[in-house]
Design a protein around this motif. Structure first.
Motif, PDB file in Angstrom:
ATOM      1  N   ASN A   1       1.166  -1.279   0.496  1.00 12.57           N
ATOM      2  CA  ASN A   1       0.018   0.234   0.124  1.00 12.57           C
ATOM      3  C   ASN A   1       1.086   1.449   0.054  1.00 12.57           C
ATOM      4  N   ALA A   2       1.991   1.473   0.718  1.00 13.90           N
ATOM      5  CA  ALA A   2       3.050   2.236   0.702  1.00 13.90           C
ATOM      6  C   ALA A   2       2.973   2.581  -1.080  1.00 13.90           C
ATOM      7  N   CYS A   3       3.320   2.229  -1.591  1.00 11.29           N
ATOM      8  CA  CYS A   3       4.373   2.664  -3.343  1.00 11.29           C
ATOM      9  C   CYS A   3       2.647   3.165  -3.538  1.00 11.29           C
ATOM     10  N   SER A   4       1.848   3.079  -2.927  1.00 10.47           N
ATOM     11  CA  SER A   4       0.991   4.301  -4.171  1.00 10.47           C
ATOM     12  C   SER A   4       0.625   5.331  -3.339  1.00 10.47           C
ATOM     13  N   TYR A   5       1.790   5.659  -2.534  1.00  7.03           N
ATOM     14  CA  TYR A   5       2.490   7.312  -2.016  1.00  7.03           C
ATOM     15  C   TYR A   5       2.950   7.192  -2.730  1.00  7.03           C
ATOM     16  N   CYS A   6       3.576   6.506  -3.774  1.00  6.77           N
ATOM     17  CA  CYS A   6       4.841   6.834  -4.204  1.00  6.77           C
ATOM     18  C   CYS A   6       4.778   7.272  -5.526  1.00  6.77           C
TER      19      CYS A   6
ATOM     20  N   ASN B   1       1.104   9.912 -14.277  1.00  6.44           N
ATOM     21  CA  ASN B   1      -0.324   8.893 -13.743  1.00  6.44           C
ATOM     22  C   ASN B   1       0.507   8.799 -12.842  1.00  6.44           C
ATOM     23  N   LYS B   2       1.978   7.939 -12.440  1.00  3.31           N
ATOM     24  CA  LYS B   2       2.298   7.804 -11.379  1.00  3.31           C
ATOM     25  C   LYS B   2       2.039   8.370  -9.893  1.00  3.31           C
ATOM     26  N   LYS B   3       2.864  10.083 -10.610  1.00  2.92           N
ATOM     27  CA  LYS B   3       2.700  10.895  -9.778  1.00  2.92           C
ATOM     28  C   LYS B   3       2.133  11.156  -9.574  1.00  2.92           C
ATOM     29  N   LYS B   4       0.368  11.827 -10.726  1.00  2.00           N
ATOM     30  CA  LYS B   4      -0.839  12.232 -10.244  1.00  2.00           C
ATOM     31  C   LYS B   4      -1.679  11.345  -8.911  1.00  2.00           C
ATOM     32  N   ARG B   5      -1.322   9.857  -9.857  1.00  2.00           N
ATOM     33  CA  ARG B   5      -2.411   9.051  -8.626  1.00  2.00           C
ATOM     34  C   ARG B   5      -1.866   9.313  -7.423  1.00  2.00           C
ATOM     35  N   ALA B   6      -0.124   9.329  -7.245  1.00  2.00           N
ATOM     36  CA  ALA B   6       0.240   9.231  -5.784  1.00  2.00           C
ATOM     37  C   ALA B   6      -0.273  10.330  -5.239  1.00  2.00           C
ATOM     38  N   LEU B   7       0.048  11.678  -5.458  1.00  2.00           N
ATOM     39  CA  LEU B   7      -0.469  12.519  -5.414  1.00  2.00           C
ATOM     40  C   LEU B   7      -1.888  12.776  -4.557  1.00  2.00           C
TER      41      LEU B   7
END
Lengths: 200, 370, 643
Positions: free
Chosen positions: B267-272, B336-342
């Motif tokens: 789950n921590a990866c979802s904030y990366c 996408n990863k940046k936006k999703r994490a933010l």
């Protein structure tokens, strides 16, 4: 023969578990028994030995058996094997006439900030009518082991002249208390203790 | 916002207990209190220090991206999808053994073995799986040891614990291979050099691995229950059209549906925010389905470029250009990863102004949140 | 130094109460002594065992108090005078046998000594075992001086034989472990002859030694108690000191006698306050008490722990004719004397002063003020801890780390021994339950069956080697039989260390210092079909790994931590294991980031923080040289060198 300055005479021997309180108290006690006194000694035993505060209440009387616990404020002599413990006992059992002989070597305790020796000694002085501060541990180490500090303190107690006991009355007790190979060093330690208080 | 350094207690509350820990190992092994153990950062005793290197280097405590970028690249953080890029191309190892034992094109192992052979570095802080396939930090000092480290573990690896374990007087020149979180922690170390640990200037080369997420949350128990782990030789998640998690043994391959695995995503990866290990010298990923057996390589620094040049000159690496379309896809995925994490962070804090560890300039933030 | 067997009648020795009791047993001509060590009772058996061979009697450390008592009863049944001694908790352990034994009566004199520990100075609880005498109809004596401790014990054997029932002596810490004058009596020199059948027949066909026809025998027991009361009325162990008519009558017993005497003297109330000191506690010498009750309208009962005398005397008063005077009672129920904890002269002084409405100053107020002004920081509290070099510190370090690494909120159920100190910082607060001998494994066995209710925490039960033999084995077998889940950790330091290193079945030595068969806990546990691992706790890494492995498996696992008690080792080898020092160049002190792990957390007394240098250092006068701290220092700054 010298007399007790007070009856009962209340002596507290204090130290840290493992230092050898019981050895000192029973040695002094036996010396008095030999001289025909009533002696009562109350000690801390058992689990409290392991690094905790320990004390022996020694009560000497020509008249009768006293209780193994000295009432608050009624110690006549305090023989301390560790200065913080000496101070702790003075605070509870001291009075304006109490005479104090204490080792100056601090024994650290776990998990706490230890006070400065100078502060502790100053407080001990304030609560004692007379104080002998003795570096028994360092002197003992010169004789080969810290354990000789006990015999040095016994020597100091006898040398101070506050008990009606002298070197001659202690001699046979010392001889039966220590094994052959330790006797000489203990005799030297005893003499060292006597010498240390005679200087003042 | 300035970085406020706190202690292990806050690391515990703000990162580990808050579900942000990626188990990179930056906090572990540098003191007697924090260690990594089987996929967790463990506090063995209460440390009363109000400031700790454990907190300072954690990639999930406040990170001033400009300051770090300034240190690594000599310029403020650009906010570009792929970070600072000198070149992007495809590469693979010429060496057959490396190619076979490595993931995709074996480029990572090939580059590091050259660096070792040429004395650019003397040791590589790498992930090595033990017999039970638990990933651990390891210092590889030879080609043989490097090969022992090849292959990907999809579980979080406390690589940096191995760095923290090095004697502080060591002068060994080091390379580090890590995921974006490892690379970020190393970048923080470079920015705020540690005391009483090995000199961070010894680290001459940082190779980052492209990363979407890692697998935790009982994933190892899942593996234990379903596979004879000591016999496993390799894990893989092949790209399209496959939707499987493949487990290889010497003689066999078993596949698990990827959907079955997704529940174990850390789950921590979802904030990366970082897919491409933006503070590395070189970042390396898969060539994806289209270029199976190749790696995508992003060169970011002079040191990285020098190494590529050397590897080519020594004929251990062959390269080809990456098609524009692939770069575009890569950029889209990274963005996408940046936006999703933010968005995940904001959903977690419930406050647009509380972005946890993310220290981005407002203009970059505005773009990402737009 | 004279032992308890010195053959010099009329001379006076300085004995602790326990030695006085042992001497009394010698003077009574015992042939058998058995006990399990427990503070404050241990020295009774210890001093007996030390002279047993010479004095031609048998002494043993038994595996637990119940077995000790049963062995002593066996001797009594065969016509041999026997003694058993224990701490208050031991009386709980023997209570089943005791409750049945009183029904049957005894053979030769059988005496039970119970040493209570008011304030629980060296105990898990405080408990007044006088109650068991009343509960089970046992004649009970309690010495008030060291001389009485000897004299009463000697007499208790005669009494037991005269009454045909076990006699009990209650002692407390301040008698047991205090020293005082004891004037010696004669030592009998007799040949012991043991034979069972001679005395065992109750009728020609039915044995005496079984609680049969128990209701009828219960009635007989009451008759024995009535006879005891008659014997107690004129006993020299009861006396009165004070005026014929007193403003206040103190009734007291045991150690409180000397406290009361001292209190009356300190208050200079000798002419106003009388003291009735009782030595025969149960049954009460009713007539003697009634006679003295008439001396005063105010009665203060001074006794330690429970209001035993107070309640029992009030029962007597309730039975007095209506015309008799009914005095006002002061004591535990009125709040003048604490109904918990140890008493001392000051507490009695305070109670008397309150009743008599007088003031008492222990020392000049000016001095007290000065004493109270001493900052508390000058007298920091000194927590008990493991000795330097103690294997338990290393064991609990490994346990702590293993539990944290395991990460499933595992915990330790503790037991009775030095390692109980792991409730506190000495053992990093790892022990989470601690009750009585054997309870650690028993509790663990229950916890380990809670899986169906979602319980997933690993449970580690710790017990000492002596505790293992004493009471852990049934709990271990229970866990195996009922398929529970826990790891039993046996802290095998090859001694009953807490009470002074007495031997036990695992040591290969008897109380009389004769070599004997070693009962191997390893083989015993393995024979039960559970995995058994043996660790050296000084090897922290291996110990931690072994524990982690054990916790990862279901079922019952046994891990034996084998390392001799440091005090025993040091006594034998007379040199440290290693020479340990701190390399001041390597120790980074406050700059290290270790946050003083060695002195703050590990907390061995041999380590100290050198304030001036800002670094750790070894206190050579304390360090035992175990070298374990060398393995915890992150900088490798603590150096251990072979001696």
């Amino acid at each position: 023969m010298k007399m007790l300055t007070k009856d009962p005479l209340n002596l507290i021997i204090v130290g840290v578990g493992g230092q050898g309180n019981v050895m000192i108290s029973s040695l002094i006690g036996r010396a008095f028994i030999t001289e025909g006194y009533f002696v009562t000694i109350g000690e801390t035993y058992g689990a409290s030995q392991r690094g905790g505060s320990v004390m022996s209440h020694v009560r000497i009387s020509k008249e009768s058996q006293y209780s193994p616990l000295i009432p608050n404020g009624r110690a006549d002599i305090i023989l301390g094997m560790e200065p913080v413990e000496t101070l702790r006992i003075l605070q509870q059992f001291g009075n304006p006439d109490v005479i104090t002989i204490t080792n100056s070597k601090l024994v650290h305790a776990i998990g706490i900030e230890y006070p400065d020796l100078d502060d502790v000694v100053e407080a001990i002085k304030k609560l004692s009518a007379k104080l002998w501060l003795i570096n028994a541990t360092d002197e003992a180490l010169k004789l080969g082991s810290a354990i000789f500090a006990n015999t040095i303190l016994i020597g100091a107690l006898i040398g101070s002249g506050i008990l009606p006991l002298d070197k001659e009355s202690l001699d046979p007790i010392l001889r039966e208390s220590f094994p052959e190979e330790k006797l000489e060093a203990n005799m030297l330690a005893f003499n060292k203790g006597m010498e240390l208080v005679s200087r003042g | 916002m300035d970085m406020k350094v706190k202690g292990s207690k806050e690391l515990l509350t703000e990162v580990i207990d808050a579900g942000l820990c990626t188990l990179c190992g930056a906090c572990a092994g540098g003191c007697p209190y924090l260690v990594s153990y089987k996929g967790r950062a463990v506090l063995l005793d209460d440390c009363t220090l109000s400031e700790g290197q454990c907190y300072r280097y954690c990639p999930r405590t406040y990170t001033d991206m400009d300051a770090v970028s300034q240190q690594v690249f000599g310029m403020p953080y650009s906010g570009d999808e792929l970070g600072a890029v000198k070149e992007i191309f495809l590469a693979r190892s010429v060496d057959k053994e490396i190619h076979e034992r490595g993931q995709d094109g074996g480029t990572v192992t090939a580059l590091l073995s050259v660096a070792l052979a040429e004395g650019i570095i003397e040791g590589v802080i790498e992930t090595k799986m033990d017999d039970d396939k638990i990933p651990q930090g390891f210092v590889a000092r030879s080609r043989e040891e490097l090969l022992e480290c090849s292959g990907v573990s999809y579980e979080p690896s406390p690589v940096l614990e191995a760095l923290n374990h090095l004697p502080r007087e060591s002068t060994e020149k080091l390379g580090i291979v890590g995921l974006p979180c490892h690379v970020a922690a190393v970048a923080k170390m470079k920015t705020y050099p540690p005391q009483n640990r090995v000199n961070i200037d010894n680290v001459k080369l940082v190779v980052g691995l492209l990363c979407g997420w890692s697998l935790a949350n009982g994933f190892h128990q899942f593996l234990q229950q379903n596979f004879d782990l000591p016999r496993v030789t390799k894990f893989d998640i092949p790209h399209h059209p496959g939707h499987t998690f493949d487990v290889y043994t010497k003689s066999d391959k078993e596949s698990v549906e990827l959907d079955e695995i997704r529940q174990y995503i850390n789950n921590a990866c979802s904030y990366c925010l970082d897919m491409t290990a933006e503070f590395a010298d070189i970042s390396i990923g898969s060539g994806r389905a289209k270029f199976k057996g190749w790696n995508t390589v992003i060169v970011r620094t002079d040191a990285g470029a020098e190494l590529i040049k050397l590897a080519k000159a020594k004929h251990v690496l062959e390269t080809q250009p990456t098609p524009v379309e692939s770069v575009t896809n890569l950029k889209r995925a990274a963005l996408n990863k940046k936006k999703r994490a933010l968005n995940n962070i904001i959903a977690k804090t419930g406050d647009k102004n509380d972005l946890l560890y993310v220290g981005l300039r407002e203009d970059i933030l505005d773009n990402l949140l737009a | 130094m004279a032992g308890i067997d010195i053959d010099a009648p009329g001379t006076t020795e300085l004995f602790i109460g326990n030695e006085a009791i042992a001497r009394g047993a010698l003077e009574a001509g015992i042939g058998f002594a058995a006990a399990y060590p427990g503070t404050p009772s241990t020295e009774i058996m210890e001093s007996l065992a030390s002279v047993a061979k010479k004095m031609n009697f048998y002494a043993e450390w038994s595996v637990n108090e119940k077995v000790a008592f049963e062995t002593a009863a066996g001797a009594s049944f065969a016509g041999i005078r026997a003694i058993t001694a224990m701490k208050q908790n031991g009386v709980n352990v023997i209570s089943d046998f005791l409750a049945n034994l009183v029904v049957s009566g005894i053979g030769a004199g059988l005496v039970l000594v119970s040493c209570d520990d008011p304030s629980a100075i060296s105990s898990s609880n405080e408990q007044d075992t006088r109650n068991i005498a009343k509960w089970l109809d046992i004649p009970l004596l309690e010495p008030g001086t060291f001389q009485e401790a000897k004299d009463m014990t000697k007499w208790a054997f005669d009494l037991a034989e005269e009454l045909d029932t076990i006699c009990m002596i209650r002692s407390v810490t301040r008698i047991a472990h205090a020293r005082g004058n004891v004037t010696l009596g004669e030592l009998p020199r007799k040949e012991h002859k043991a034979h069972f059948d001679e005395i065992a027949s109750f009728t020609p066909t039915l044995t005496k030694f079984a609680p049969v026809l128990s209701a009828w025998k219960h009635q007989q027991l009451h008759a024995k108690l009535d006879k005891a009361q008659e014997i107690f009325e004129p006993s020299p162990f009861n006396w009165y000191r004070g005026p014929d008519k007193a403003e206040l009558l103190i009734i007291t017993c045991g150690s409180c006698w000397l406290y009361s005497l001292e209190a009356v003297n300190a208050l200079k109330l000798e002419s106003k306050v009388g003291i009735l000191k009782l030595g025969t506690i149960w049954p009460l010498p009713q007539k003697l008490i009634e006679k003295h009750l008439s001396k005063s309208q105010k009665i203060l009962v001074v006794e330690e722990i429970d209001p035993f005398l107070e309640g029992s005397i009030k029962e007597l008063v309730a039975d007095l004719p209506p015309a008799s005077p009914h005095p006002t009672f002061y004591g535990k129920r009125s709040g003048h004397i604490n109904a918990f904890g140890e008493l001392n002269p000051d507490m009695v002084i305070e109670a008397i002063a309150r009743i008599m409405d007088i003031t008492y100053e222990s020392r000049p107020a000016e001095y007290s003020k000065k004493a109270e002004e001493v900052p508390l920081t000058y007298m920091p509290p000194r927590l008990m801890t493991f000795c330097s070099g103690c294997p338990h510190r290393a064991t609990f370090w490994a346990i702590k780390n293993a539990l944290r690494l395991d990460g499933r909120d595992g915990f330790v159920t503790g037991d009775i021994g030095c390692y109980s100190m792991a409730l506190g910082p000495a053992g990093f607060c790892q022990v989470r339950t601690m009750y009585c001998m054997g309870a650690g494994a028993g509790i663990a066995s229950g916890l380990g069956k809670l899986g169906q209710f979602g319980f997933k925490q690993p449970v580690l039960a710790v017990c000492g080697d002596s505790t293992f033999f004493h009471a852990t084995i049934p709990a271990l077998i229970n866990g195996i039989y009922n398929q529970s889940n826990f790891t039993l950790i046996i802290l095998d330091n090859n001694a009953t260390a807490m009470t002074g290193f007495q031997p036990h079945p695992g040591t290969g030595m008897t109380a009389m210092e004769e070599p004997t068969k070693v009962v191997s806990m390893d083989t015993l546990c393995a024979s039960l079909g559970v995995p058994v691992e043996v660790c050296d706790p000084f090897d922290l890494k291996n110990t931690t790994e072994t524990l982690l492995k054990a916790m990862s498996k279901d079922g019952i696992k046994v891990v034996i931590m084998r390392r001799e008690c440091e005090l025993v080792r040091a006594r034998r080898e007379k040199k440290p294991l290693y020479k340990v020092h701190v390399d001041p160049d390597k120790c980074l002190g406050e700059a290290c980031g270790c946050d003083r792990l060695c002195t703050r957390v590990f907390g061995c007394l041999g380590l100290e923080w050198d304030k001036e240098a800002g670094k750790a250092k070894i206190d050579e006068t304390v360090c035992a040289g175990c070298g374990v701290c060398a393995d915890i220092c992150p900088q490798g700054a603590i150096i251990k060198e072979a001696v």
